[in-house]
Design an enzyme around this catalytic site. Structure first.
Site, PDB file in Angstrom:
ATOM      1  N   LYS A   1      38.203  44.400  30.090  1.00  0.00           N
ATOM      2  CA  LYS A   1      39.174  43.832  29.036  1.00  0.00           C
ATOM      3  C   LYS A   1      38.534  42.336  28.321  1.00  0.00           C
ATOM      4  CE  LYS A   1      44.141  42.619  28.786  1.00  0.00           C
ATOM      5  NZ  LYS A   1      45.314  42.505  29.617  1.00  0.00           N
TER       6      LYS A   1
ATOM      7  N   SER B   1      48.882  45.092  27.355  1.00  0.00           N
ATOM      8  CA  SER B   1      47.653  44.386  26.642  1.00  0.00           C
ATOM      9  C   SER B   1      46.537  44.948  26.861  1.00  0.00           C
ATOM     10  CB  SER B   1      47.945  43.078  26.646  1.00  0.00           C
ATOM     11  OG  SER B   1      47.636  42.588  28.061  1.00  0.00           O
TER      12      SER B   1
ATOM     13  N   SER C   1      50.957  45.502  31.617  1.00  0.00           N
ATOM     14  CA  SER C   1      49.844  45.450  30.654  1.00  0.00           C
ATOM     15  C   SER C   1      48.837  46.349  31.012  1.00  0.00           C
ATOM     16  CB  SER C   1      49.117  43.777  30.162  1.00  0.00           C
ATOM     17  OG  SER C   1      50.198  43.195  29.885  1.00  0.00           O
TER      18      SER C   1
END
Length: 574
Positions: free
Chosen positions: A137, A212, A236
């Site tokens: 990420k 996210s 997330s």
């Protein structure tokens, strides 16, 4: 009174100068965005060239068969030498390129991964993840690369060292090869920012991949990465997993090191963040946790408790006593969500486990007074500062407007809104700036709530908990309008419990028909919008959450594996 001409000219010149300075600053920002997008495009070209070169030199390699292997089997073949690591690496670079082209999930190719691949062959040291390509990420530091969080101000500020998680992955032989997209600020469960744009769901391009960790969800869900890593501060990891039909584990906040991982709201402790893996199946998550919970993790970050993976707990065959609930009475579940819990409950009972109803209480109070208030205890001031000087404010405009408002105005607006839109009133009230004394009291209240929740759990003598996960995937843009729908996930960040997500069913025509009667518990604008967001989802995956008490990740994974096994068995019989 006439203004003297020289004063008028000076004023006009000053105004013009301010406009020119503003234009110059904005032009500079747009130039940085353009350069970042060009780097992203160059990354995809580099990936394409690398794959093409490999295929020309090795035309007989069967990429499809490599991509079809589950991680445990792939890892075994890599470690015993029956599958060369470069074959695996370039198979996944090629597939990742395809998924990135379709979904816009990759922000950067880590070209040094090719060097790491060559070095791994020479060292002869075979960690548990030897030769496994992994995706990372955006907000997880990789040396020499930006961690932008979707903010222009974070461009061209490469990390000086790898985060601890990335260091441990490398020591276990894994090869981080791409970084993936996130929403601006991370405080969103969509996946869009001004720099890299919108990421799409690989299952249906009109749907959000979640956030996210949305770039990870899209890449892993599309088959472009066999193992991905994201973070979770309200769902997330879990939203992308549920929306993209894959599995994930959100561990207890400090089971894995967060050193070198950038948070959406720095410093707040009320809603606990965690870093965790994402994969197609539970056994892949298990292998990952075995690899990460090693001496390197504990020595590189001494704040992480030295708890190796407990094989005895994971491999136990004892029947489980499982709590469950179908709704939190705050966000009405879609028909498919409710059915997912009911069907999973029935499968577990048929397999010999005991299912016990668990009653959630005062979830609206917990969401507003503990979660949102804890996340924005300074009235949103630190969150607001992150957006200073940015060209776009993303999908968090409501929070930014409230963060700019004085406490007295928030109090008045909350009072006015309460009779008509109680949930909006709750958000406004929870965004008030708190004194230090009030923050300490809040932390005490969260501790008390956690102890009460555990006491209720132990009174029922539970091992684990089965509960809903928001789904199916919402349409692009809807998550930004539906911040209140995080109730099913954020609860367990505040409690700091380990939680996993397992896909268990798909939306049916019957679910779609039943959705026509969906009204929600508050019958407000958010409920009406959520009903629209759920529509047209036949065939999309729906998941459940599997929860355990703090530090019991192995038990959580064991429960997830039981659910996954029963679902696979049921699907084979159908």
């Amino acid at each position: 009174m006439r203004v003297p001409l020289p004063a008028l000219l000076c004023g006009s010149a000053a105004g013009l100068l301010l406009l020119l300075l503003r234009w110059r600053r904005r032009s500079g920002l747009w130039r940085k965005v353009k350069e970042a997008r060009q780097r992203q495009e160059r990354s995809l070209v580099q990936m394409e060239m690398a794959v093409r070169s490999f295929r020309e030199q090795h035309p007989s390699v069967n990429m499809i068969s490599i991509l079809s292997l589950p991680l445990p089997e792939l890892s075994k073949k890599l470690r015993d030498g029956s599958l060369p690591p470069e074959h695996v690496f370039y198979a996944y670079v090629g597939k990742a390129l395809q998924i990135a082209t379709e979904t816009n999930c990759i922000t950067e190719y880590l070209q040094e991964s090719e060097t790491q691949l060559r070095k791994a062959k020479l060292t002869g040291k075979l960690g548990l993840l030897y030769g496994v390509p992994v995706s990372i990420k955006d907000s997880i530091d990789c040396e020499g690369h930006d961690s932008t969080l979707g903010f222009i101000k974070n461009l061209n500020k490469p990390a000086t060292e790898d985060s601890v998680v990335v260091q441990v992955l490398k020591r276990q032989g894994a090869i981080p090869f791409v970084k993936t997209n996130v929403p601006q600020s991370l405080i969103s469960y969509d996946c869009k920012n001004l720099i890299f744009g919108q990421t799409f769901n690989p299952l249906l391009y009109t749907r959000s991949p979640g956030g996210s960790s949305g770039g990870e969800g899209a890449l892993v869900g599309g088959g472009g990465s066999i193992l991905g890593f994201g973070t979770d501060v309200g769902g997330s990891l879990r939203f992308p997993a549920a929306f993209c039909g894959i599995c994930t584990l959100k561990p207890t906040g400090n089971r894995l090191s967060k050193k070198g991982i950038i948070s959406g709201v720095l410093g707040q402790k009320a809603v606990v963040a965690a870093v965790g893996p994402m994969a197609k199946d539970v056994e892949s998550l298990v292998l990952c946790m075995r690899a990460l919970l090693c001496e390197d993790m504990f020595s590189l970050d001494s704040t992480v408790p030295p708890l190796p993976f407990n094989e005895e707990v994971y491999s136990s065959m004892q029947p489980l006593r499982i709590g469950y609930y179908e709704t939190d009475f705050f966000t009405m579940p879609s028909p498919a969500m409710r059915r997912a819990v009911r069907e999973t409950k029935q499968l577990l009972e048929d397999a010999g486990h005991t299912l016990v109803p668990f009653e959630l209480m005062n979830v609206d109070y917990v969401i507003f007074n503990l979660c949102v208030r804890g996340l924005f205890a300074d009235g949103g001031a630190s969150f607001l500062r992150k957006f200073k000087g940015e060209l776009e404010k993303g999908s968090v405009g409501l929070f930014l407007r409230l963060a700019k408002s004085p406490n007295w105005l928030k109090t008045v607006l909350s009072w006015i809104a309460k009779p008509f839109v109680p949930r909006f009133s709750g958000i406004i009230r929870s965004m008030r700036a708190n004194t230090v004394d009030e923050v300490w009291s809040l932390h005490c209240e969260i501790e008390d709530f956690c102890h009460q929740f555990i006491a209720q759990w132990k009174k029922l003598n539970l091992d684990v908990m089965l509960c809903p996960m928001l789904g199916p995937a919402l349409g692009i843009g809807y998550p930004g309008k539906l911040s209140v729908a995080v109730s099913y996930t954020m609860l367990y960040n505040t409690l700091d419990f380990p939680v996993g997500v397992v896909p268990v069913t798909m939306v049916t025509d019957e679910d779609e028909e039943e959705l026509k009667g969906y009204q929600g518990y508050f019958r407000d604008w958010w409920d009406r919008t959520l009903a629209k967001a759920f529509r047209g989802s036949v065939g999309l995956p729906v998941a459940v959450q599997c929860v355990a008490l703090p530090w019991q990740e192995e038990l959580c994974l064991r429960f997830m594996k039981e659910v996954e096994t029963l679902i696979l068995k049921k699907n084979r019989l159908v």
